[in-house]
Design an enzyme around this catalytic site. Structure first.
Site, short mmCIF file in Angstrom:
data_model
loop_
_atom_site.label_atom_id
_atom_site.label_comp_id
_atom_site.label_asym_id
_atom_site.label_seq_id
_atom_site.Cartn_x
_atom_site.Cartn_y
_atom_site.Cartn_z
N THR A 1 -5.36 2.27 2.27
CA THR A 1 -5.75 1.15 1.41
C THR A 1 -4.51 0.66 0.66
OG1 THR A 1 -7.91 2.16 1.17
CG2 THR A 1 -7.34 0.46 -0.43
N GLY B 1 -15.86 9.07 -9.36
CA GLY B 1 -14.52 9.68 -9.35
C GLY B 1 -14.01 9.60 -7.92
N CYS C 1 -10.57 7.49 -4.13
CA CYS C 1 -10.47 6.06 -3.82
C CYS C 1 -10.84 5.15 -4.98
CB CYS C 1 -11.34 5.74 -2.61
SG CYS C 1 -10.68 6.44 -1.10
N1 NAD Z 1 -10.47 9.70 1.53
C1 NAD Z 1 -11.28 8.67 1.68
O1 NAD Z 1 -12.51 8.80 1.52
C2 NAD Z 1 -10.75 7.33 2.07
C3 NAD Z 1 -11.64 6.36 2.56
C4 NAD Z 1 -11.13 5.11 2.92
C5 NAD Z 1 -9.78 4.84 2.75
N2 NAD Z 1 -8.94 5.78 2.25
C6 NAD Z 1 -7.52 5.46 2.12
O2 NAD Z 1 -6.84 6.05 3.23
C7 NAD Z 1 -5.53 6.52 2.81
C8 NAD Z 1 -5.43 8.00 3.11
O3 NAD Z 1 -6.38 8.69 2.32
P1 NAD Z 1 -6.71 10.24 2.55
O4 NAD Z 1 -7.80 10.58 1.61
O5 NAD Z 1 -6.86 10.51 4.00
O6 NAD Z 1 -5.32 10.87 2.03
P2 NAD Z 1 -4.87 12.41 2.09
O7 NAD Z 1 -4.03 12.61 0.90
O8 NAD Z 1 -6.06 13.28 2.34
O9 NAD Z 1 -3.97 12.47 3.41
C9 NAD Z 1 -2.73 11.86 3.55
C10 NAD Z 1 -1.91 12.71 4.51
O10 NAD Z 1 -0.72 11.97 4.85
C11 NAD Z 1 0.34 12.91 4.95
N3 NAD Z 1 1.63 12.20 4.88
C12 NAD Z 1 2.27 11.68 3.81
N4 NAD Z 1 3.41 11.07 4.19
C13 NAD Z 1 3.49 11.22 5.54
C14 NAD Z 1 4.44 10.81 6.52
N5 NAD Z 1 5.55 10.14 6.18
N6 NAD Z 1 4.23 11.11 7.81
C15 NAD Z 1 3.10 11.80 8.17
N7 NAD Z 1 2.17 12.21 7.29
C16 NAD Z 1 2.35 11.92 5.99
C17 NAD Z 1 0.09 13.86 3.81
O11 NAD Z 1 0.80 15.05 3.95
C18 NAD Z 1 -1.43 14.03 3.90
O12 NAD Z 1 -1.77 15.10 4.75
C19 NAD Z 1 -5.41 6.15 1.34
O13 NAD Z 1 -4.78 4.92 1.23
C20 NAD Z 1 -6.86 6.04 0.89
O14 NAD Z 1 -7.00 5.17 -0.19
C21 NAD Z 1 -9.39 7.03 1.93
#
Ligand code: NAD
Length: 445
Positions: free
Chosen positions: A121, A255, A258
């Site tokens: 996002t 909370g 996101c």
């Molecule tokens: N969690 C949710 O419910 C959800 C839902 C929709 C959208 N999003 C969005 O999706 C994105 C990811 O969210 P998430 O909850 O999966 O995050 P997260 O923190 O669970 O996972 C992110 C992962 O990316 C890895 N990472 C960081 N830099 C990296 C790189 N250079 N190369 C490879 N890996 C790398 C981290 O080590 C981590 O494992 C965010 O922008 C979030 O807002 C999340």
């Protein structure tokens, strides 16, 4: 069966692993890259780095089409690369895009045509910046699309495979067509649009969901003042087909990883562009205050809180996940600890974090409530539906339940011998009088 493609996933978090597992389920070959070695090692060993229902089975079932790596070079083989890294808030509340930029810096040069797809996002305008960065590096063979993710933790696999819509914004039609083709096998309306609008759809959808939560929480607070029952009100309101029933559940606020950050990011995005997004500012403020209303409810029954014991039941930001990011439990625990309360905390899956330092982590609900002056339902785990039991009542110093999620039936809970406080629910005439520090007499049954 659609054409199988090679997909690279950057980031093995909630979004990355669910996206990778589901694309493998759809028949694609997937390489998942993360920079955290232990995470990749545990995935290779078949261990999940977090709790998400159905995901372990999905990854196991498709393990022949899934590969995990820390090596960025391996992403060079992919036809399409999904960026799924975190975008946390900076101190100013803007989205921190440094993980996105680092991920782009790491990408190997490939001679073939690749498409970079943003699932993280991000603020509106990020696609333009990425496009410009690609051009500056002479990477015009790399296409770009925004394909925001709407999954909800706890239901992530189901949400990915049965989405309400799939949003694809691209600079070039051919890239949108290629991304859409990856999803063939999934029945859902496709929203094809420009990159900026795709980025905005994600932010606007989240802001609207949060607005509904803060709206019903404000209605709940007025219900408390005038003697109405917000559960009845939400039922009557939600049956209006123009409104619908979703996200009209009053409680102690949202909370998670996101909503809090995305609302701040949209507010900052608007203000950086010269617009004061008043409604969103109010939504955020209402949510902050809502978490703290639990303290007043406890004081109403217990008087001074110093020296009292309070059980916080549920620590994850919602049931079905062990995610503690921005969980209301963290604010509640630190407010209670600051009041001099002995905090006893329990959750079926969430691991205690540094932010809960000072709270005693318990292995069972019964252990948490033993000797407690109050039990607060913070997360609506199914295990807590039977909280109003004889065993719990007898174990507590005072049988008081503050139901921060309106999980229990007030009448049944009172009939079981508890004093009960929900959110936006009428208090009984008996409880309205019980505003002293004295323990309420136990109800004879
Ligand atoms: N969690 C949710 O419910 C959800 C839902 C929709 C959208 N999003 C969005 O999706 C994105 C990811 O969210 P998430 O909850 O999966 O995050 P997260 O923190 O669970 O996972 C992110 C992962 O990316 C890895 N990472 C960081 N830099 C990296 C790189 N250079 N190369 C490879 N890996 C790398 C981290 O080590 C981590 O494992 C965010 O922008 C979030 O807002 C999340």
């Amino acid at each position: 069966m659609q054409e199988s493609r090679k997909i690279g996933i950057v980031g093995a978090g909630w979004v990355g692993l669910v996206t990778g597992g589901c694309f493998a389920e759809l028949g694609h070959n997937v390489i998942v890259r993360d920079i955290v070695e232990e995470r990749i090692e545990s995935l290779r060993a078949g261990r999940m780095p977090f709790h998400e229902p159905n995901l372990p089975e999905m990854l196991e079932k498709n393990r022949e089409r899934l590969r995990y790596t820390t090596a960025a070079e391996e992403l060079g083989e992919a036809d399409v690369l999904f960026i799924c890294v975190q975008t946390p808030p900076t101190y100013s509340g803007d989205a921190d895009l440094s993980y996105v930029w680092n991920a782009l810096d790491d990408l190997p040069r490939s001679e073939r045509r690749q498409i970079l797809v943003m699932k993280s996002t991000v603020p509106v305008g990020t696609g333009d910046k990425v496009r410009a960065a690609l051009e500056a590096r002479n990477l015009s063979n790399v296409g770009y699309a925004s394909n925001p993710e709407f999954l909800a933790e706890g239901n992530a696999v189901r949400d990915f495979l049965n989405p309400d819509r799939i949003v694809i914004g691209a600079f070039h039609e051919e890239d949108a067509v290629s991304v859409e083709a990856l999803y063939s096998g999934i029945e859902a309306p496709i929203v094809r649009t420009d990159v900026q609008s795709a980025e905005m759809i994600k932010l606007a959808a989240n802001a609207f969901l949060m607005t509904r939560i803060s709206f019903i929480n404000e209605i709940a607070n007025v219900c408390e003042a005038v003697g109405a029952d917000v559960v009845e009100v939400a039922r009557g309101v939600g049956l209006d087909h123009r409104l619908g029933p979703h996200f009209l559940r009053a409680g102690i606020g949202y909370g998670g990883s996101c909503f809090p950050k995305d609302s701040l990011a949209l507010k900052q995005l608007a203000s950086n562009s010269g617009y004061h997004f008043q409604l969103l500012s109010a939504v955020i403020e209402v949510n902050e205050l809502q978490k703290r209303r639990v303290i007043a409810k406890l004081q109403k029954h217990l008087g001074k809180l110093r020296g009292k014991k309070v059980a916080l039941l549920g620590l994850a930001f919602k049931p079905g996940t062990d995610d503690m990011r921005e969980a209301p439990s963290l604010v509640l625990a630190s407010r209670l600890l600051a009041e001099g309360v002995e905090v006893r905390a329990w959750d079926p899956v969430a691991r205690p974090t540094e932010l809960l330092k000072g709270a005693q982590i318990c292995d069972s609900v019964l252990e948490a409530v033993t000797g407690a002056d109050a039990a607060v339902i913070v997360t609506e785990w199914d295990d807590l539906r039977t909280l109003a039991s004889d065993a719990v009542r007898d174990a507590m110093a005072r049988p008081l339940i503050v139901d921060g999620r309106n999980l229990l039936d007030p009448d049944e809970t009172r009939a079981a011998g508890f004093a009960y406080e929900g959110i936006g629910r009428p208090t009984s005439p008996f409880e309205a009088l019980a505003q002293t520090a004295e323990p309420p007499p136990r109800v004879q049954r």
